[in-house]
Design an enzyme around this catalytic site. Structure first.
Site, mmCIF file in Angstrom:
data_model
loop_
_atom_site.group_PDB
_atom_site.id
_atom_site.type_symbol
_atom_site.label_atom_id
_atom_site.label_comp_id
_atom_site.label_asym_id
_atom_site.label_seq_id
_atom_site.Cartn_x
_atom_site.Cartn_y
_atom_site.Cartn_z
ATOM 1 N N SER A 192 0.942 -1.224 0.010
ATOM 2 C CA SER A 192 0.039 -0.037 0.086
ATOM 3 C C SER A 192 0.854 1.359 -0.004
ATOM 4 O O SER A 192 2.084 1.126 0.608
ATOM 5 C CB SER A 192 -0.866 -0.074 1.242
ATOM 6 O OG SER A 192 -1.648 1.174 1.305
ATOM 7 N N TYR A 228 -1.983 -0.609 10.302
ATOM 8 C CA TYR A 228 -2.066 -0.935 8.789
ATOM 9 C C TYR A 228 -0.758 -0.716 8.084
ATOM 10 O O TYR A 228 -0.181 -1.436 7.530
ATOM 11 C CB TYR A 228 -3.299 -0.425 8.115
ATOM 12 C CG TYR A 228 -3.493 -0.402 6.782
ATOM 13 C CD1 TYR A 228 -3.671 -1.664 6.262
ATOM 14 C CD2 TYR A 228 -3.208 0.426 5.849
ATOM 15 C CE1 TYR A 228 -3.604 -1.921 5.037
ATOM 16 C CE2 TYR A 228 -3.237 0.171 4.455
ATOM 17 C CZ TYR A 228 -3.431 -0.726 3.973
ATOM 18 O OH TYR A 228 -3.720 -1.202 2.581
HETATM 19 N N1 LIG Z 1 -8.530 -0.190 -1.982
HETATM 20 C C1 LIG Z 1 -7.463 0.402 -1.597
HETATM 21 O O1 LIG Z 1 -7.664 1.848 -1.495
HETATM 22 C C2 LIG Z 1 -5.968 -0.339 -1.358
HETATM 23 C C3 LIG Z 1 -5.146 0.631 -1.238
HETATM 24 C C4 LIG Z 1 -3.954 0.063 -1.045
HETATM 25 C C5 LIG Z 1 -3.685 -1.142 -0.376
HETATM 26 N N2 LIG Z 1 -4.804 -1.978 -0.722
HETATM 27 C C6 LIG Z 1 -4.495 -3.420 -0.382
HETATM 28 O O2 LIG Z 1 -5.141 -4.167 -1.342
HETATM 29 C C7 LIG Z 1 -5.781 -5.472 -0.667
HETATM 30 C C8 LIG Z 1 -7.221 -5.612 -1.270
HETATM 31 O O3 LIG Z 1 -7.809 -4.469 -0.821
HETATM 32 P P1 LIG Z 1 -9.278 -4.201 -1.345
HETATM 33 O O4 LIG Z 1 -9.695 -2.617 -0.993
HETATM 34 O O5 LIG Z 1 -9.675 -4.972 -2.582
HETATM 35 O O6 LIG Z 1 -10.000 -4.947 -0.179
HETATM 36 P P2 LIG Z 1 -11.566 -5.655 0.104
HETATM 37 O O7 LIG Z 1 -12.527 -5.139 -1.028
HETATM 38 O O8 LIG Z 1 -11.945 -5.375 1.585
HETATM 39 O O9 LIG Z 1 -11.245 -7.198 -0.223
HETATM 40 C C9 LIG Z 1 -10.408 -7.691 0.770
HETATM 41 C C10 LIG Z 1 -10.237 -8.978 0.405
HETATM 42 O O10 LIG Z 1 -9.373 -9.703 1.429
HETATM 43 C C11 LIG Z 1 -10.262 -10.723 2.014
HETATM 44 N N3 LIG Z 1 -9.801 -10.958 3.370
HETATM 45 C C12 LIG Z 1 -10.096 -10.193 4.434
HETATM 46 N N4 LIG Z 1 -10.067 -10.651 5.612
HETATM 47 C C13 LIG Z 1 -9.562 -11.854 5.290
HETATM 48 C C14 LIG Z 1 -9.344 -13.087 6.133
HETATM 49 N N5 LIG Z 1 -9.301 -13.104 7.430
HETATM 50 N N6 LIG Z 1 -9.032 -14.244 5.737
HETATM 51 C C15 LIG Z 1 -9.018 -14.404 4.218
HETATM 52 N N7 LIG Z 1 -9.147 -13.570 3.473
HETATM 53 C C16 LIG Z 1 -9.633 -12.070 3.846
HETATM 54 C C17 LIG Z 1 -11.555 -10.558 1.666
HETATM 55 O O11 LIG Z 1 -12.219 -11.794 1.747
HETATM 56 P P3 LIG Z 1 -13.694 -12.328 2.394
HETATM 57 O O12 LIG Z 1 -14.347 -11.112 2.785
HETATM 58 O O13 LIG Z 1 -14.218 -13.219 1.449
HETATM 59 O O14 LIG Z 1 -13.007 -12.957 3.746
HETATM 60 C C18 LIG Z 1 -11.424 -9.871 0.526
HETATM 61 O O15 LIG Z 1 -11.530 -10.774 -0.652
HETATM 62 C C19 LIG Z 1 -5.406 -5.264 0.729
HETATM 63 O O16 LIG Z 1 -4.172 -5.955 0.890
HETATM 64 C C20 LIG Z 1 -5.170 -3.701 1.038
HETATM 65 O O17 LIG Z 1 -4.643 -3.394 2.067
HETATM 66 C C21 LIG Z 1 -6.059 -1.437 -0.941
#
Ligand SMILES: NC(=O)c1ccc[n+]([C@@H]2O[C@H](COP(=O)([O-])OP(=O)(O)OC[C@H]3O[C@@H](n4cnc5c(N)ncnc54)[C@H](OP(=O)(O)O)[C@@H]3O)[C@@H](O)[C@H]2O)c1
Length: 250
Positions: free
Chosen positions: A143, A156
């Site tokens: 991130s 985080y």
């Molecule tokens: N979106 C952003 O702005 C952003 C920016 C920088 C970095 N990121 C990084 O990108 C990645 C994805 O983020 P996102 O925004 O796409 O998030 P999201 O829409 O909340 O999706 C998160 C994913 O992680 C899974 N997950 C969460 N807790 C889990 C657990 N205990 N065990 C297994 N799976 C789990 C969820 O699956 P289930 O709900 O099915 O468990 C879901 O598929 C993360 O690592 C985040 O830190 C995101």
């Protein structure tokens, strides 16, 4: 020409939503057999149906990555389904925002369990076979908050700094065996998770600091991952690739 992933296999964690789901779709489009993982079976099966409907190959394995035992089990099941994993995308992550004083020990542990410990032990389970085969690719989804002082992203941001350092160390540790390990560092990206976690006014503030003048799309992060795992990136190892509309240069 778009590099093909035909004949390869991939495990994408957190592929039931947002960035992970887009990564699973793009890798399958390029020809990889993708293991979609997450906790939510309904969303996981839906993601698999969509990939198959588009002509791709995918299977769902349910796993709660809050425990090392579950990470090890996921690695085993993914291997059994595919015959061996060539590409690992450590994408599952949680980002509960809170200041230092307001972060409970339970939340701190959850953040490090899912964001750092699970990728660590999944990699430990899957990398030996990649080394034996003489090739493989791992991408960690880090991130922008790993390198920037984002107030409220204490647990985080520090967990993602750990992910960056794991990326560098693994690149050095496994590069000699032909396994490349890189990271993508997304900025604010329009996902289900961000919609739930970030109020509109906070998002507008972040957009104002982003040269692109908008938030990113999951597909834009997925394209970067598809590049890093492909032969087009054969000399790219240990890279921390920002996909943030330029936000990190501000
Ligand atoms: N979106 C952003 O702005 C952003 C920016 C920088 C970095 N990121 C990084 O990108 C990645 C994805 O983020 P996102 O925004 O796409 O998030 P999201 O829409 O909340 O999706 C998160 C994913 O992680 C899974 N997950 C969460 N807790 C889990 C657990 N205990 N065990 C297994 N799976 C789990 C969820 O699956 P289930 O709900 O099915 O468990 C879901 O598929 C993360 O690592 C985040 O830190 C995101």
């Amino acid at each position: 020409m778009t590099p093909s992933l035909n004949g390869s296999t991939a495990l994408v964690t957190g592929a039931t939503s947002g960035i992970g789901r887009a990564i699973a779709q793009v890798l399958a489009e390029r020809g990889a057999h993708v293991v979609v993982s997450g906790r939510d079976a309904a969303r996981g099966e839906q993601a698999v149906r969509e990939i198959r409907a588009a002509g791709g190959k995918a299977d769902f394995v349910q796993a709660d990555l809050g425990s090392v035992a579950a990470a090890r089990r996921l690695a085993r099941e993914a291997r059994q389904l595919t015959g061996g994993i060539d590409i690992l995308v450590n994408n599952a992550g949680i980002y509960p925002f809170a200041g230092t004083v307001d972060t409970t020990e339970e939340v701190f542990d959850q953040v490090f369990d899912v964001n750092v410990k699970a990728p660590f032990f999944l990699t430990a389970e899957l990398v030996p076979a990649m080394v034996d085969k003489g090739g493989g690719a791992i991408v960690n989804v880090s991130s922008l908050a790993a390198d920037k002082a984002v107030v409220g992203a204490t647990a985080y941001g520090s967990s993602k700094s750990g992910v960056n350092q794991l990326t560098r160390i693994w690149a050095a540790e496994y590069g000699p065996a032909g396994v490349r390990v890189n990271a993508v560092l997304p900025g604010v990206t329009e996902t289900e998770g961000v919609q739930a976690a970030l109020p509109d006014e906070d998002r507008s503030e972040l957009v104002a600091m982003t040269p692109a003048g908008r938030v990113g799309l999951p597909s834009e992060v997925a394209e970067a991952v598809a590049y890093l795992v492909s032969d087009a990136a054969s000399y790219v190892n240990g890279a921390l690739l920002t996909v943030d509309g330029g936000a990190s240069v501000r």
